[in-house]
Scaffold this active site. Structure first.
Site, short mmCIF file in Angstrom:
data_model
loop_
_atom_site.label_atom_id
_atom_site.label_comp_id
_atom_site.label_asym_id
_atom_site.label_seq_id
_atom_site.Cartn_x
_atom_site.Cartn_y
_atom_site.Cartn_z
N GLY A 63 -15.43 31.91 -2.84
CA GLY A 63 -16.21 31.41 -3.76
C GLY A 63 -17.43 32.22 -3.77
NE ARG A 65 -21.72 40.43 -3.55
CZ ARG A 65 -21.71 41.60 -3.48
NH1 ARG A 65 -22.96 42.33 -3.44
NH2 ARG A 65 -20.71 42.26 -3.72
CE LYS A 98 -20.78 41.57 -7.52
NZ LYS A 98 -19.57 42.17 -8.15
N GLY A 123 -25.85 37.08 0.73
CA GLY A 123 -26.03 36.56 -0.48
C GLY A 123 -26.68 37.65 -1.47
NE ARG A 173 -19.42 39.11 -12.94
CZ ARG A 173 -18.75 39.27 -11.81
NH1 ARG A 173 -18.61 40.66 -11.11
NH2 ARG A 173 -18.25 38.25 -11.02
NE ARG A 216 -14.00 34.20 -9.58
CZ ARG A 216 -14.60 35.54 -9.43
NH1 ARG A 216 -14.30 36.41 -8.56
NH2 ARG A 216 -16.04 35.52 -9.68
CG ASP A 228 -10.94 37.16 -4.30
OD1 ASP A 228 -10.04 37.87 -3.60
OD2 ASP A 228 -12.00 37.72 -4.02
CG ASN A 229 -12.14 40.99 -6.48
OD1 ASN A 229 -12.98 39.85 -6.64
ND2 ASN A 229 -11.90 41.77 -5.70
CG ASP A 238 -15.83 40.86 -8.31
OD1 ASP A 238 -16.83 40.76 -9.08
OD2 ASP A 238 -15.31 40.18 -7.57
P1 AMP Z 1 -15.81 40.80 -3.44
O1 AMP Z 1 -14.77 41.75 -2.45
O2 AMP Z 1 -16.99 41.52 -3.76
O3 AMP Z 1 -15.07 40.47 -4.48
O4 AMP Z 1 -15.96 39.49 -2.65
C1 AMP Z 1 -15.33 38.54 -2.05
C2 AMP Z 1 -15.94 37.44 -1.36
O5 AMP Z 1 -17.04 37.98 -0.41
C3 AMP Z 1 -16.54 36.68 -2.38
O6 AMP Z 1 -16.51 35.29 -2.10
C4 AMP Z 1 -18.12 36.94 -2.48
O7 AMP Z 1 -18.73 36.10 -2.88
C5 AMP Z 1 -18.21 37.10 -0.98
N1 AMP Z 1 -19.34 38.08 -0.65
C6 AMP Z 1 -19.50 39.39 -0.86
N2 AMP Z 1 -20.52 39.94 -0.53
C7 AMP Z 1 -21.25 39.16 -0.22
C8 AMP Z 1 -22.61 38.81 0.27
N3 AMP Z 1 -23.38 40.16 0.41
N4 AMP Z 1 -23.20 37.78 0.69
C9 AMP Z 1 -22.29 36.61 0.51
N5 AMP Z 1 -21.02 36.77 0.19
C10 AMP Z 1 -20.49 37.99 -0.28
MG MG Z 2 -14.80 39.24 -6.19
#
Ligand code: AMP
Ligand code: MG
Length: 506
Positions: A104, A107, A127, A140, A190, A197, A266-267, A276
């Protein structure tokens, strides 16, 4: 799902002062249960670092108003426009092959949807806007460097003609973010065709609630594949259409040497847009095994693995959709599998089309692919820069062989027999036309890793955005070779590329 509101920062007063943005929020309306209403945490001392004025205009927004204090308040998460309904989307995902049931927006927040000048519905999301119920152990936040990196990469991809989410703005929040070191924080705004997704479908499928799944699938069809709405087997066709769009997308990525780096489910979008930009990178020397991501130790998301991984992800989509594909689970699996198996053929068609355009061979058919592949093998064997390998071939189309021969250096004699055969395959339209069309698909400028890093270092460590803006300006016209920009066409020294590692930007 409950919909708590974290309303500490935003009174009605802030809403009244907010910028007018005519949001129309179909996701919030139609997909209750797929999100949590939430508000951005806000930024202590925001500064607008980049504003994408042409994209703002495309969205029907006034760029000057967005750049004003009112606009900045929205982009910094300090004000929520009256018609926005900010929410954190729920999704699951397979990350590096393992299933994470609860990802989910940890952030990010969807502010709402705008109908653009061409009547397309576009998501506008922040974001780096603070913790949400999905933040797990994360803070976040986003660091400014990765925010600017996503901005640059997305714009470069867009101009290269590759479907992608885009950046509307980059803001420095004035807060700090703790990573390996303390870094300035940023927020990216964004814009996406949607943020649906593969992982959104996995999230719903895990609930084993067919009505909810159908609601999501119908929503995805209405938003991205409206021609399917009345088809009796529309859910299977939804899968087939996503298979085709992803096959096209990955072929287009590979045509510019792009490595996404973190192709978790998820990406991967349902719309077929790239999403992403984390540890992504453009390859320099052609090597199908190229990997830059520091966390991809097994090379799962290497350049040449991308089609197989896309197909693997689509198999997860097929599983999620299975109850809608056929009430008999065995038949559903068979039909879903067949659609996913088609990926190989679809990818081959799209990749052949990419090579046909890059090589200026309009008559290249799948059966002549060996000839095209020979060029890729030459690039690989002699460690030739992928981008320049095609661009200098473009010059050779009008008789300028010297740059291509210089690029191959000592290996030029090994390449010449292929070059002679290539010349004999000149299209009927002639050489000049061949060069013109090749120039439109073979960029001279891509975001080279060392250039990107230099621009980000200047922006983040020295508060100097000039190198970033200069690089962005060059990347905005990637096909037009101009002498003053020659440095941007140069690969990094190979030792530097060998050491280059990208990070997830979290
Ligand atoms: P990503 O690899 O950037 O696609 O992120 C994978 C998951 O980790 C997603 O659910 C993001 O919302 C969560 N996420 C990534 N970085 C953070 C962060 N700094 N704080 C909270 N959630 C994060
Ligand atoms: Mg992602």
């Amino acid at each position: 799902m409950k919909t708590p509101i974290n309303g500490t920062l935003h009174g009605d007063e802030a809403d009244e002062r907010g910028m007018h943005m005519p949001f129309d929020n179909s996701y919030a309306r139609d997909l209750v249960g797929f999100y949590v209403r939430w508000k951005p945490a806000g930024s202590p001392a925001p500064r607008l670092l980049q504003l994408n004025r042409s994209l703002a205009a495309e969205l029907g927004l006034d760029p000057d108003e967005l750049a004003s204090a009112k606009g900045l308040a929205v982009l910094a998460g300090n004000a929520v426009p009256a018609l926005a309904e900010p929410l954190a989307q729920a999704y699951s995902g397979h990350q590096f092959g393992g299933y994470s049931p609860q990802l989910g927006d940890g952030r990010a927040l969807l502010l709402g949807e705008l109908i653009d000048r061409e009547s397309r519905r576009r998501d506008v999301a922040l974001k780096g806007s603070g913790k949400t119920p999905f933040s797990r152990r994360g803070d976040g936040l986003a660091a400014l460097g990765p925010v600017l990196r996503e901005y640059l990469m997305g714009e470069a991809m867009h101009v290269l003609g590759i479907p992608t989410t885009r950046a509307l703005a980059a803001v420095a929040t004035g807060a700090t973010v703790r990573r390996e070191r303390v870094l300035p924080g940023g927020i990216l705004t964004r814009v996406a065709a949607s943020h649906l997704r593969v992982g959104t479908f996995e999230f719903v499928a895990a609930k084993r609630d067919e009505a909810l799944l159908r609601r999501l699938a119908d929503y995805a069809i209405a938003r991205h594949y409206p021609a399917l709405a009345d088809e009796p087997d529309r859910y299977l066709q939804l899968l087939s259409n996503v298979v085709d769009r992803q096959a096209l997308l990955v072929a287009r990525w590979m045509g510019v040497g792009f490595i996404h780096g973190v192709m978790n489910t998820d990406n991967m979008t349902i719309s077929g847009e790239t999403i992403d930009y984390g540890p992504c990178a453009f390859m320099e020397q052609f090597d199908p095994n190229a990997v830059f991501s520091s966390i991809d130790t097994e090379g799962r998301y290497a350049y040449g693995n991308q089609p197989a991984i896309a197909q693997w992800n689509l198999a997860r989509l097929a599983e999620a959709l299975s109850p809608l594909i056929d009430s008999d689970s065995t038949r559903a699996a068979e039909r879903g599998n067949a659609a996913v198996q088609d990926f190989s053929e679809r990818f081959s068609v799209h990749w052949t089309a990419v090579l046909r355009a890059k090589l200026g061979l309009p008559d290249l058919h799948a059966s002549d692919r060996a000839f095209a592949d020979e060029y890729l093998q030459l690039l690989q064997a002699h460690r030739i820069d992928f981008t320049l390998g095609f661009r200098r071939l473009t010059d050779a189309a009008v008789g300028g062989d010297a740059p291509l021969l210089a690029l191959f250096g000592d290996a030029a004699p090994a390449m010449q027999p292929w070059l002679q055969r290539w010349r004999l395959l000149a299209p009927a339209a002639g050489e000049a036309e061949r060069a013109t069309t090749m120039r439109q698909v073979n960029p001279i400028y891509i975001p080279r890793n060392h250039q990107v890093e230099a621009a980000l270092t200047a922006a983040v460590d020295h508060d100097d955005l000039a190198p970033f803006e200069r690089l962005l300006a060059v990347l905005e016209r990637p096909f037009e070779e101009l002498e003053p920009d020659a440095v941007f066409a140069q690969p990094a020294p190979s030792e530097e590329t060998a050491r280059y590692r990208t990070f997830c930007g979290t």
